[in-house]
Design a protein around this motif. Structure first.
Motif, PDB file in Angstrom:
ATOM      1  N   GLU A   1     -37.312 -24.561   3.217  1.00 43.88           N
ATOM      2  CA  GLU A   1     -38.223 -25.593   2.739  1.00 43.88           C
ATOM      3  C   GLU A   1     -39.204 -25.034   1.702  1.00 43.88           C
ATOM      4  OE1 GLU A   1     -39.855 -27.251   6.399  1.00 43.88           O
ATOM      5  OE2 GLU A   1     -38.786 -29.099   5.911  1.00 43.88           O
ATOM      6  N   LEU A   2     -39.714 -23.852   1.968  1.00 43.38           N
ATOM      7  CA  LEU A   2     -40.645 -23.235   1.018  1.00 43.38           C
ATOM      8  C   LEU A   2     -39.935 -22.835  -0.269  1.00 43.38           C
ATOM      9  CD1 LEU A   2     -42.789 -20.993   3.394  1.00 43.38           C
ATOM     10  CD2 LEU A   2     -43.498 -23.080   2.244  1.00 43.38           C
ATOM     11  N   LEU A   3     -38.666 -22.446  -0.169  1.00 38.19           N
ATOM     12  CA  LEU A   3     -37.909 -22.065  -1.353  1.00 38.19           C
ATOM     13  C   LEU A   3     -37.760 -23.251  -2.297  1.00 38.19           C
ATOM     14  CD1 LEU A   3     -36.220 -19.980  -2.927  1.00 38.19           C
ATOM     15  CD2 LEU A   3     -34.225 -20.725  -1.589  1.00 38.19           C
ATOM     16  N   LYS A   4     -37.480 -24.440  -1.761  1.00 38.04           N
ATOM     17  CA  LYS A   4     -37.353 -25.635  -2.603  1.00 38.04           C
ATOM     18  C   LYS A   4     -38.639 -25.899  -3.376  1.00 38.04           C
ATOM     19  CE  LYS A   4     -33.994 -27.996   0.378  1.00 38.04           C
ATOM     20  NZ  LYS A   4     -33.779 -29.158   1.276  1.00 38.04           N
ATOM     21  N   LEU A   5     -39.751 -25.754  -2.694  1.00 40.72           N
ATOM     22  CA  LEU A   5     -41.046 -25.985  -3.338  1.00 40.72           C
ATOM     23  C   LEU A   5     -41.331 -24.899  -4.370  1.00 40.72           C
ATOM     24  CD1 LEU A   5     -43.527 -27.746  -3.469  1.00 40.72           C
ATOM     25  CD2 LEU A   5     -44.464 -26.512  -1.500  1.00 40.72           C
ATOM     26  N   PHE A   6     -40.997 -23.670  -4.060  1.00 39.49           N
ATOM     27  CA  PHE A   6     -41.197 -22.550  -4.984  1.00 39.49           C
ATOM     28  C   PHE A   6     -40.371 -22.738  -6.261  1.00 39.49           C
ATOM     29  CE2 PHE A   6     -39.848 -18.123  -6.203  1.00 39.49           C
ATOM     30  CZ  PHE A   6     -41.078 -17.726  -6.741  1.00 39.49           C
ATOM     31  N   LEU A   7     -39.110 -23.148  -6.110  1.00 42.43           N
ATOM     32  CA  LEU A   7     -38.246 -23.381  -7.279  1.00 42.43           C
ATOM     33  C   LEU A   7     -38.788 -24.508  -8.144  1.00 42.43           C
ATOM     34  CD1 LEU A   7     -34.696 -23.082  -5.633  1.00 42.43           C
ATOM     35  CD2 LEU A   7     -35.875 -21.367  -7.001  1.00 42.43           C
ATOM     36  N   GLU A   8     -39.328 -25.549  -7.510  1.00 42.64           N
ATOM     37  CA  GLU A   8     -39.907 -26.659  -8.265  1.00 42.64           C
ATOM     38  C   GLU A   8     -41.136 -26.185  -9.049  1.00 42.64           C
ATOM     39  OE1 GLU A   8     -40.381 -30.524  -9.720  1.00 42.64           O
ATOM     40  OE2 GLU A   8     -38.702 -29.590  -8.677  1.00 42.64           O
ATOM     41  N   LEU A   9     -41.964 -25.377  -8.433  1.00 47.79           N
ATOM     42  CA  LEU A   9     -43.161 -24.865  -9.107  1.00 47.79           C
ATOM     43  C   LEU A   9     -42.803 -23.975 -10.286  1.00 47.79           C
ATOM     44  CD1 LEU A   9     -45.409 -24.048  -6.010  1.00 47.79           C
ATOM     45  CD2 LEU A   9     -45.759 -25.877  -7.676  1.00 47.79           C
ATOM     46  N   LEU A  10     -41.700 -23.252 -10.191  1.00 50.85           N
ATOM     47  CA  LEU A  10     -41.274 -22.382 -11.295  1.00 50.85           C
ATOM     48  C   LEU A  10     -40.975 -23.179 -12.553  1.00 50.85           C
ATOM     49  CD1 LEU A  10     -38.990 -19.809  -9.433  1.00 50.85           C
ATOM     50  CD2 LEU A  10     -41.144 -19.298 -10.606  1.00 50.85           C
TER      51      LEU A  10
ATOM     52  N   TYR B   1     -42.685 -25.652 -13.612  1.00 54.88           N
ATOM     53  CA  TYR B   1     -43.960 -25.981 -14.245  1.00 54.88           C
ATOM     54  C   TYR B   1     -44.697 -24.744 -14.760  1.00 54.88           C
ATOM     55  CZ  TYR B   1     -43.320 -30.636 -12.328  1.00 54.88           C
ATOM     56  OH  TYR B   1     -42.808 -31.883 -12.052  1.00 54.88           O
ATOM     57  N   THR B   2     -44.345 -23.566 -14.244  1.00 55.32           N
ATOM     58  CA  THR B   2     -45.014 -22.338 -14.687  1.00 55.32           C
ATOM     59  C   THR B   2     -44.179 -21.550 -15.678  1.00 55.32           C
ATOM     60  OG1 THR B   2     -44.095 -21.006 -12.863  1.00 55.32           O
ATOM     61  CG2 THR B   2     -46.178 -22.171 -12.448  1.00 55.32           C
ATOM     62  N   ALA B   3     -43.093 -22.182 -16.195  1.00 54.40           N
ATOM     63  CA  ALA B   3     -42.200 -21.526 -17.155  1.00 54.40           C
ATOM     64  C   ALA B   3     -41.672 -20.201 -16.613  1.00 54.40           C
ATOM     65  CB  ALA B   3     -42.908 -21.311 -18.496  1.00 54.40           C
ATOM     66  N   GLY B   4     -41.299 -20.199 -15.340  1.00 53.32           N
ATOM     67  CA  GLY B   4     -40.677 -19.023 -14.736  1.00 53.32           C
ATOM     68  C   GLY B   4     -41.642 -17.933 -14.336  1.00 53.32           C
ATOM     69  N   ASP B   5     -42.947 -18.197 -14.366  1.00 52.35           N
ATOM     70  CA  ASP B   5     -43.948 -17.200 -13.979  1.00 52.35           C
ATOM     71  C   ASP B   5     -44.066 -17.197 -12.456  1.00 52.35           C
ATOM     72  OD1 ASP B   5     -46.320 -15.793 -13.358  1.00 52.35           O
ATOM     73  OD2 ASP B   5     -47.168 -16.245 -15.326  1.00 52.35           O
ATOM     74  N   ALA B   6     -43.471 -16.182 -11.825  1.00 60.25           N
ATOM     75  CA  ALA B   6     -43.415 -16.138 -10.365  1.00 60.25           C
ATOM     76  C   ALA B   6     -44.800 -15.977  -9.755  1.00 60.25           C
ATOM     77  CB  ALA B   6     -42.499 -15.003  -9.908  1.00 60.25           C
ATOM     78  N   GLY B   7     -45.645 -15.143 -10.374  1.00 64.43           N
ATOM     79  CA  GLY B   7     -46.989 -14.924  -9.841  1.00 64.43           C
ATOM     80  C   GLY B   7     -47.808 -16.196  -9.817  1.00 64.43           C
ATOM     81  N   GLU B   8     -47.741 -16.973 -10.899  1.00 68.60           N
ATOM     82  CA  GLU B   8     -48.489 -18.229 -10.967  1.00 68.60           C
ATOM     83  C   GLU B   8     -47.935 -19.240  -9.973  1.00 68.60           C
ATOM     84  OE1 GLU B   8     -49.845 -21.654 -14.218  1.00 68.60           O
ATOM     85  OE2 GLU B   8     -48.651 -19.932 -14.866  1.00 68.60           O
TER      86      GLU B   8
ATOM     87  N   TRP C   1     -49.981 -21.099  -6.884  1.00 70.33           N
ATOM     88  CA  TRP C   1     -49.996 -22.536  -6.622  1.00 70.33           C
ATOM     89  C   TRP C   1     -49.533 -22.830  -5.196  1.00 70.33           C
ATOM     90  CZ3 TRP C   1     -48.011 -25.900 -11.285  1.00 70.33           C
ATOM     91  CH2 TRP C   1     -48.825 -25.672 -12.404  1.00 70.33           C
ATOM     92  N   LEU C   2     -48.517 -22.086  -4.778  1.00 73.55           N
ATOM     93  CA  LEU C   2     -47.983 -22.288  -3.429  1.00 73.55           C
ATOM     94  C   LEU C   2     -49.049 -21.959  -2.383  1.00 73.55           C
ATOM     95  CD1 LEU C   2     -45.292 -23.196  -2.211  1.00 73.55           C
ATOM     96  CD2 LEU C   2     -44.618 -20.800  -2.052  1.00 73.55           C
ATOM     97  N   ASN C   3     -49.839 -20.910  -2.643  1.00 78.82           N
ATOM     98  CA  ASN C   3     -50.935 -20.560  -1.732  1.00 78.82           C
ATOM     99  C   ASN C   3     -51.986 -21.666  -1.682  1.00 78.82           C
ATOM    100  OD1 ASN C   3     -50.831 -17.932  -0.321  1.00 78.82           O
ATOM    101  ND2 ASN C   3     -50.470 -17.113  -2.367  1.00 78.82           N
ATOM    102  N   GLU C   4     -52.282 -22.260  -2.853  1.00 77.92           N
ATOM    103  CA  GLU C   4     -53.255 -23.348  -2.880  1.00 77.92           C
ATOM    104  C   GLU C   4     -52.743 -24.556  -2.100  1.00 77.92           C
ATOM    105  OE1 GLU C   4     -56.388 -23.385  -4.060  1.00 77.92           O
ATOM    106  OE2 GLU C   4     -56.052 -21.226  -4.361  1.00 77.92           O
ATOM    107  N   LEU C   5     -51.457 -24.843  -2.236  1.00 76.14           N
ATOM    108  CA  LEU C   5     -50.872 -25.948  -1.479  1.00 76.14           C
ATOM    109  C   LEU C   5     -50.906 -25.661   0.020  1.00 76.14           C
ATOM    110  CD1 LEU C   5     -47.775 -26.801  -3.725  1.00 76.14           C
ATOM    111  CD2 LEU C   5     -49.770 -28.247  -3.326  1.00 76.14           C
TER     112      LEU C   5
ATOM    113  N   ASN D   1     -41.381 -10.868 -10.574  1.00 78.04           N
ATOM    114  CA  ASN D   1     -40.484 -11.462 -11.566  1.00 78.04           C
ATOM    115  C   ASN D   1     -39.305 -12.089 -10.842  1.00 78.04           C
ATOM    116  OD1 ASN D   1     -41.787 -10.428 -14.076  1.00 78.04           O
ATOM    117  ND2 ASN D   1     -41.279  -8.456 -13.164  1.00 78.04           N
ATOM    118  N   ILE D   2     -38.851 -13.238 -11.341  1.00 75.26           N
ATOM    119  CA  ILE D   2     -37.690 -13.874 -10.732  1.00 75.26           C
ATOM    120  C   ILE D   2     -36.413 -13.192 -11.203  1.00 75.26           C
ATOM    121  CG2 ILE D   2     -38.863 -16.087 -10.486  1.00 75.26           C
ATOM    122  CD1 ILE D   2     -37.307 -17.124 -12.880  1.00 75.26           C
ATOM    123  N   THR D   3     -35.341 -13.356 -10.448  1.00 78.55           N
ATOM    124  CA  THR D   3     -34.065 -12.707 -10.727  1.00 78.55           C
ATOM    125  C   THR D   3     -33.049 -13.723 -11.251  1.00 78.55           C
ATOM    126  OG1 THR D   3     -33.221 -13.103  -8.502  1.00 78.55           O
ATOM    127  CG2 THR D   3     -34.512 -11.083  -8.847  1.00 78.55           C
ATOM    128  N   ALA D   4     -31.876 -13.222 -11.624  1.00 81.04           N
ATOM    129  CA  ALA D   4     -30.797 -14.106 -12.077  1.00 81.04           C
ATOM    130  C   ALA D   4     -30.397 -15.076 -10.969  1.00 81.04           C
ATOM    131  CB  ALA D   4     -29.599 -13.276 -12.520  1.00 81.04           C
TER     132      ALA D   4
END
Length: 366
Positions: A21-30, A32-39, A43-47, A83-86
């Motif tokens: 469930e968290l992975l789906k949300l993380f992928l969606e956030l990516l 909006y952040t143009a692939g910036d994993a840290g950002e 956001w996920l922490n704020e949610l 950093n995200i991976t392939a």
């Protein structure tokens, strides 16, 4: 006594812990952040603080550790940056594909057939009488026997003639080369409306569809601002709008050049834009005008649309702005090219493109 009772709204779509469930949300956030994993993780922490999406048994630290263990995330030992991976890039594309296909009607998924029938590759629902030259495997034996019984009776001397035979029509499967053009000018994020994220999602979903279902088709992706350049599938999650004007002419010129190199008969351009060309490149300098529709820019863009028509390359424009004068330009552009235009909201942009992609894979040149 009748009345209304009010209570606090509690959304039931918020995930409640667990890696998937968290992975789906993380992928969606990516997205909006143009692939910036840290950002995205911030956001996920704020949610999590606001909606308590983790619990005492599975916290955000557990999720980050599992992302690294399963190959979704890399951590730089020196800087500590993520950093995200392939694998993550592919998961984002698959997620976008599932999201868009989930909205499509059953009939909208498309079988990608040619309108020409005969001795083709794939059966359709149409039937006709047998003709000399039809192959035996096209004969619908059940219907042919029924025709013989109707025409000659069901007595002891069963008889079947050539006129009783009924064959199933066949459609030709076709190959298509597509260029998807994405406007990355500054206007794609103006007025508080994020237009680039839905455009990226559609590009990733379309690329994943072609890669998995139509691997012989080709898809090139072109972005255009002051200039135009091709990007790879791997670049898509990181795509951002720049401080650019809109050089639609350069985008079409590059798209046409890419399609000239393809050996397929069916070629098409899909263009996602807010509809307003504002820039041309003249030598090493740029001619820019963001006020209204500049005649010099518009006429050169229309000339490029006409050239695509002569090359039998239809352009389908997906217009994501509502200004009447811009829509008028898109209508003129579409008429010049002989293509199509969709005045689409951001919510159904993916549905329009997927359905049109299916319909456009119909032509067959023998």
């Amino acid at each position: 006594m009748r009345g209304f009772g009010f209570s606090q709204f509690k959304p039931n779509q918020i995930p409640k812990g667990g890696f998937e469930e968290l992975l789906k949300l993380f992928l969606e956030l990516l997205n909006y952040t143009a692939g910036d994993a840290g950002e995205a993780l911030s956001w996920l922490n704020e949610l999590d603080k606001q909606y308590n999406i983790t619990n005492d048994e599975y916290g955000m630290g557990d999720f980050i550790d599992e992302l690294k263990q399963k190959g979704y995330l890399n951590e730089d030992n020196e800087s500590g940056e993520f950093n995200i991976t392939a694998k993550t890039e592919q998961s984002i594309r698959q997620s976008a594909l599932e999201e868009i296909f989930g909205k499509l009607k059953k009939s909208g998924k498309g079988n990608h057939r040619s309108p020409q029938s005969g001795q083709g590759d794939e059966k359709n629902a149409e039937r006709r009488e047998f003709e000399f030259g039809d192959s035996l495997d096209q004969i619908d034996m059940t219907q042919s026997i029924q025709n013989a019984q109707v025409n000659h009776g069901i007595g002891g001397d069963f008889m079947m003639t050539e006129r009783d035979l009924e064959v199933e029509e066949m459609d030709y499967k076709t190959l298509t080369s597509t260029v998807l053009m994405i406007d990355i000018s500054h206007s794609m994020i103006l007025y508080g409306e994020d237009r680039i994220t839905p455009a990226k999602k559609v590009a990733m979903a379309l690329a994943e569809l072609i890669r998995t279902k139509y691997p012989k088709d080709t898809l090139d992706i072109v972005v255009f601002g002051n200039d135009a350049w091709p990007i790879t599938l791997q670049d898509l999650p990181y795509l951002q709008v720049g401080p650019y004007h809109t050089n639609t002419y350069a985008g079409l010129e590059l798209a046409t050049d890419l399609l000239r190199r393809r050996k397929t008969h069916n070629k098409q351009i899909f263009m996602i834009t807010d509809g307003k060309p504002t820039c041309l490149k003249e030598g090493t300098k740029y001619y820019k005008n963001s006020i209204g529709l500049d005649r010099k820019v518009v006429n050169k863009t229309l000339n490029m649309a006409a050239q695509c028509k002569r090359l039998k390359i239809p352009i389908t424009t997906f217009m994501i702005a509502k200004d009447p004068y811009l829509q008028q330009f898109v209508r003129q552009f579409t008429e010049t090219n002989g293509g199509k235009a969709f005045y689409s909201s951001l919510n159904n942009l993916g549905e329009y493109i997927f359905e049109d992609y299916a319909k456009n894979r119909r032509k067959n040149v023998r």
